[in-house]
Design a protein around this motif. Structure first.
Motif, PDB file in Angstrom:
ATOM      1  N   ILE A 123       7.626 -11.605  13.789  1.00 18.84           N
ATOM      2  CA  ILE A 123       7.179 -10.227  13.607  1.00 18.84           C
ATOM      3  C   ILE A 123       6.640  -9.755  14.952  1.00 18.84           C
ATOM      4  CG2 ILE A 123       5.646  -8.698  12.349  1.00 18.84           C
ATOM      5  CD1 ILE A 123       5.641 -10.749  10.084  1.00 18.84           C
ATOM      6  N   VAL A 124       7.423  -8.966  15.653  1.00 20.17           N
ATOM      7  CA  VAL A 124       7.043  -8.487  16.978  1.00 20.17           C
ATOM      8  C   VAL A 124       5.953  -7.426  16.866  1.00 20.17           C
ATOM      9  CG1 VAL A 124       7.893  -7.448  19.116  1.00 20.17           C
ATOM     10  CG2 VAL A 124       9.373  -8.982  17.796  1.00 20.17           C
ATOM     11  N   SER A 125       6.115  -6.532  15.915  1.00 16.32           N
ATOM     12  CA  SER A 125       5.162  -5.453  15.679  1.00 16.32           C
ATOM     13  C   SER A 125       5.414  -4.916  14.280  1.00 16.32           C
ATOM     14  CB  SER A 125       5.329  -4.336  16.720  1.00 16.32           C
ATOM     15  OG  SER A 125       6.574  -3.686  16.543  1.00 16.32           O
ATOM     16  N   ASP A 126       4.680  -3.875  13.911  1.00 13.33           N
ATOM     17  CA  ASP A 126       4.914  -3.249  12.613  1.00 13.33           C
ATOM     18  C   ASP A 126       6.297  -2.623  12.523  1.00 13.33           C
ATOM     19  OD1 ASP A 126       2.382  -3.955  11.830  1.00 13.33           O
ATOM     20  OD2 ASP A 126       1.487  -1.991  12.284  1.00 13.33           O
ATOM     21  N   GLU A 127       6.899  -2.335  13.669  1.00 10.36           N
ATOM     22  CA  GLU A 127       8.206  -1.678  13.689  1.00 10.36           C
ATOM     23  C   GLU A 127       9.344  -2.608  14.083  1.00 10.36           C
ATOM     24  OE1 GLU A 127       5.637  -0.414  15.672  1.00 10.36           O
ATOM     25  OE2 GLU A 127       4.930   0.943  14.088  1.00 10.36           O
ATOM     26  N   CYS A 128       9.047  -3.850  14.440  1.00 12.34           N
ATOM     27  CA  CYS A 128      10.090  -4.730  14.982  1.00 12.34           C
ATOM     28  C   CYS A 128      10.038  -6.115  14.340  1.00 12.34           C
ATOM     29  CB  CYS A 128       9.940  -4.853  16.497  1.00 12.34           C
ATOM     30  SG  CYS A 128      11.253  -5.800  17.296  1.00 12.34           S
ATOM     31  N   LEU A 129      11.190  -6.567  13.858  1.00  7.60           N
ATOM     32  CA  LEU A 129      11.312  -7.874  13.208  1.00  7.60           C
ATOM     33  C   LEU A 129      12.558  -8.567  13.736  1.00  7.60           C
ATOM     34  CD1 LEU A 129      10.498  -9.879  10.891  1.00  7.60           C
ATOM     35  CD2 LEU A 129      12.048  -8.559   9.430  1.00  7.60           C
ATOM     36  N   ILE A 130      12.430  -9.878  14.015  1.00 10.04           N
ATOM     37  CA  ILE A 130      13.568 -10.698  14.433  1.00 10.04           C
ATOM     38  C   ILE A 130      13.743 -11.834  13.428  1.00 10.04           C
ATOM     39  CG2 ILE A 130      14.624 -12.052  16.282  1.00 10.04           C
ATOM     40  CD1 ILE A 130      12.672 -10.764  18.229  1.00 10.04           C
ATOM     41  N   LEU A 131      14.966 -12.024  12.946  1.00  9.69           N
ATOM     42  CA  LEU A 131      15.316 -13.152  12.090  1.00  9.69           C
ATOM     43  C   LEU A 131      16.220 -14.100  12.870  1.00  9.69           C
ATOM     44  CD1 LEU A 131      16.213 -11.350   8.733  1.00  9.69           C
ATOM     45  CD2 LEU A 131      14.020 -12.371   9.386  1.00  9.69           C
ATOM     46  N   VAL A 187      18.097  -8.241  14.426  1.00  4.42           N
ATOM     47  CA  VAL A 187      16.976  -7.449  14.925  1.00  4.42           C
ATOM     48  C   VAL A 187      16.872  -6.148  14.134  1.00  4.42           C
ATOM     49  CG1 VAL A 187      16.009  -6.233  16.918  1.00  4.42           C
ATOM     50  CG2 VAL A 187      17.246  -8.394  17.243  1.00  4.42           C
ATOM     51  N   PHE A 188      15.667  -5.866  13.661  1.00  2.00           N
ATOM     52  CA  PHE A 188      15.372  -4.537  13.125  1.00  2.00           C
ATOM     53  C   PHE A 188      14.310  -3.906  14.011  1.00  2.00           C
ATOM     54  CE2 PHE A 188      12.874  -1.590  10.534  1.00  2.00           C
ATOM     55  CZ  PHE A 188      13.890  -0.729  10.111  1.00  2.00           C
ATOM     56  N   HIS A 189      14.677  -2.826  14.664  1.00  2.68           N
ATOM     57  CA  HIS A 189      13.754  -2.088  15.544  1.00  2.68           C
ATOM     58  C   HIS A 189      14.247  -0.645  15.557  1.00  2.68           C
ATOM     59  CE1 HIS A 189      11.444  -1.926  19.633  1.00  2.68           C
ATOM     60  NE2 HIS A 189      10.654  -1.662  18.622  1.00  2.68           N
ATOM     61  N   GLU A 190      14.002   0.056  14.492  1.00  2.38           N
ATOM     62  CA  GLU A 190      14.651   1.333  14.228  1.00  2.38           C
ATOM     63  C   GLU A 190      14.358   2.354  15.318  1.00  2.38           C
ATOM     64  OE1 GLU A 190      15.517   4.056  10.282  1.00  2.38           O
ATOM     65  OE2 GLU A 190      13.612   2.975  10.443  1.00  2.38           O
ATOM     66  N   HIS A 191      15.465   2.951  15.813  1.00  3.11           N
ATOM     67  CA  HIS A 191      15.404   4.012  16.830  1.00  3.11           C
ATOM     68  C   HIS A 191      14.733   3.549  18.123  1.00  3.11           C
ATOM     69  CE1 HIS A 191      16.763   6.520  13.612  1.00  3.11           C
ATOM     70  NE2 HIS A 191      15.602   6.491  12.968  1.00  3.11           N
ATOM     71  N   ARG A 192      14.727   2.240  18.364  1.00  2.22           N
ATOM     72  CA  ARG A 192      14.134   1.703  19.591  1.00  2.22           C
ATOM     73  C   ARG A 192      15.064   0.644  20.178  1.00  2.22           C
ATOM     74  NH1 ARG A 192      10.091   2.584  15.897  1.00  2.22           N
ATOM     75  NH2 ARG A 192       8.260   3.758  16.606  1.00  2.22           N
ATOM     76  N   GLU A 193      14.751   0.196  21.388  1.00  2.00           N
ATOM     77  CA  GLU A 193      15.643  -0.727  22.080  1.00  2.00           C
ATOM     78  C   GLU A 193      15.764  -2.045  21.330  1.00  2.00           C
ATOM     79  OE1 GLU A 193      14.181  -1.691  25.938  1.00  2.00           O
ATOM     80  OE2 GLU A 193      12.375  -2.660  25.200  1.00  2.00           O
TER      81      GLU A 193
END
Length: 317
Positions: free
Chosen positions: A191-199, A289-295
């Motif tokens: 869990i990178v942040s509230d907006e970013c998740l890596i599996l 990777v889920f990081h909506e509307h971001r790099e």
């Protein structure tokens, strides 16, 4: 004796230097006033690399600085590229190799310094490769050495995976999400942040099937639907997926890169997979990777670095 004293002094100065700082994917461009700015812009356009996931993203973040402003913390950036019109304007510590001047750790530890002379410089592909190597090096150091709770390796995880016949160096910043070796599936999560998740996922099957590129894409899609949480509607965007042949320590297969979609949840993200085969078993190594509307490029590259540590148990003997 004098030579020994100078060498000892040099080692002391290097030892006292602080670590390089700044963005991991950043490249500081330091240029002499005489350099034509249009030629400089053309050079940066030529050496920029791109990765296409959901969108096309630049690999390097360039920032520029005229030579007269190059001081203080700018000298401690991780990657610095000097662009001049005369080789005498380059730092004396740089050494010429195949048209590109190179050096390391001049003003800080773990620093990469490059230099080129315009307008005669033409080896843009080679320069891009060197910048990408520097980026990979800095990112690997960050992944395995910069998180508060992370060591350079995760021996307990390597040992647990070795019981399954393979290993991978998984940073401690990833926590175990699912352990189901009976079904041939394991997943870690960061869990990178509230907006970013890596599996980070593993799937393996014992069979004799030789997959085509299209088969590899279908398998990756099926694994996500069947094993990822709440992902039964996931699909791979066939219009954008990139498939490349790869060889990882003698394991042959494909590297996939592209976008996944889930119309049920109205979301999407990026993924990269290694589909490999060895001795009657096929493996899927996957980073989603889920990081909506971001790099997403840095996290996809993080997946490459971690998955590149994959090896079979026999390779660890």
């Amino acid at each position: 004796m004098k030579h020994f004293a100078f060498s000892a002094l040099l080692l002391m100065l290097v030892a006292c230097a602080g670590p390089a700082i700044g963005p991991v994917k950043g490249v500081l461009i330091v240029y002499e006033p005489g350099v034509d700015l249009q030629s400089l812009d053309d050079l940066l356009e030529d050496i920029q690399l791109q990765v296409t996931t959901v969108d096309t993203e630049n690999v390097f973040d360039f920032s520029t600085c005229p030579m007269e402003d190059f001081r203080d913390d700018l000298k401690t950036r991780r990657t610095i590229l000097f662009v001049t019109e005369n080789s005498l304007q380059l730092p004396a510590e740089l050494q010429l190799s195949e048209g590109i001047y190179r050096g390391e750790d001049i003003w800080a530890e773990d620093q990469v310094i490059l230099g080129v002379v315009l307008p005669e410089f033409t080896r843009t592909d080679a320069l891009s490769n060197l910048l990408e190597q520097a980026y990979n090096h800095h990112l690997e150091s960050y992944i395995y050495g910069s998180f508060v709770s992370t060591q350079m390796s995760s021996p307990e995880r390597i040992d647990s995976l070795l019981t399954l016949g393979f290993s991978m160096d998984i940073p401690k910043s990833y926590h175990l999400k699912e352990w189901n070796p009976e079904a041939g599936f394991i997943q870690y999560q960061r869990i990178v942040s509230d907006e970013c998740l890596i599996l980070l996922s593993f799937r393996w099957i014992d069979d004799s099937v030789i997959l085509s590129p299209d088969d590899a894409v279908l398998w990756r899609e099926a694994v996500a639907r069947n094993y990822f949480y709440d992902s039964a509607a996931d699909s791979v965007d066939r219009s954008s997926v990139e498939v490349q042949l790869m060889n990882l320590r003698g394991l042959h297969g494909f590297r996939l890169l592209g976008m996944w979609r889930n119309p049920y949840h109205l979301n999407a993200g990026a993924f990269t997979s290694y589909v490999l085969r060895s001795n009657g078993r096929r493996y899927l190594l996957d980073t989603e990777v889920f990081h909506e509307h971001r790099e997403k490029e840095p996290y996809i590259r993080e997946g490459w670095i971690i998955m590149n540590t994959f090896m079979l148990g026999g390779d660890n003997d």
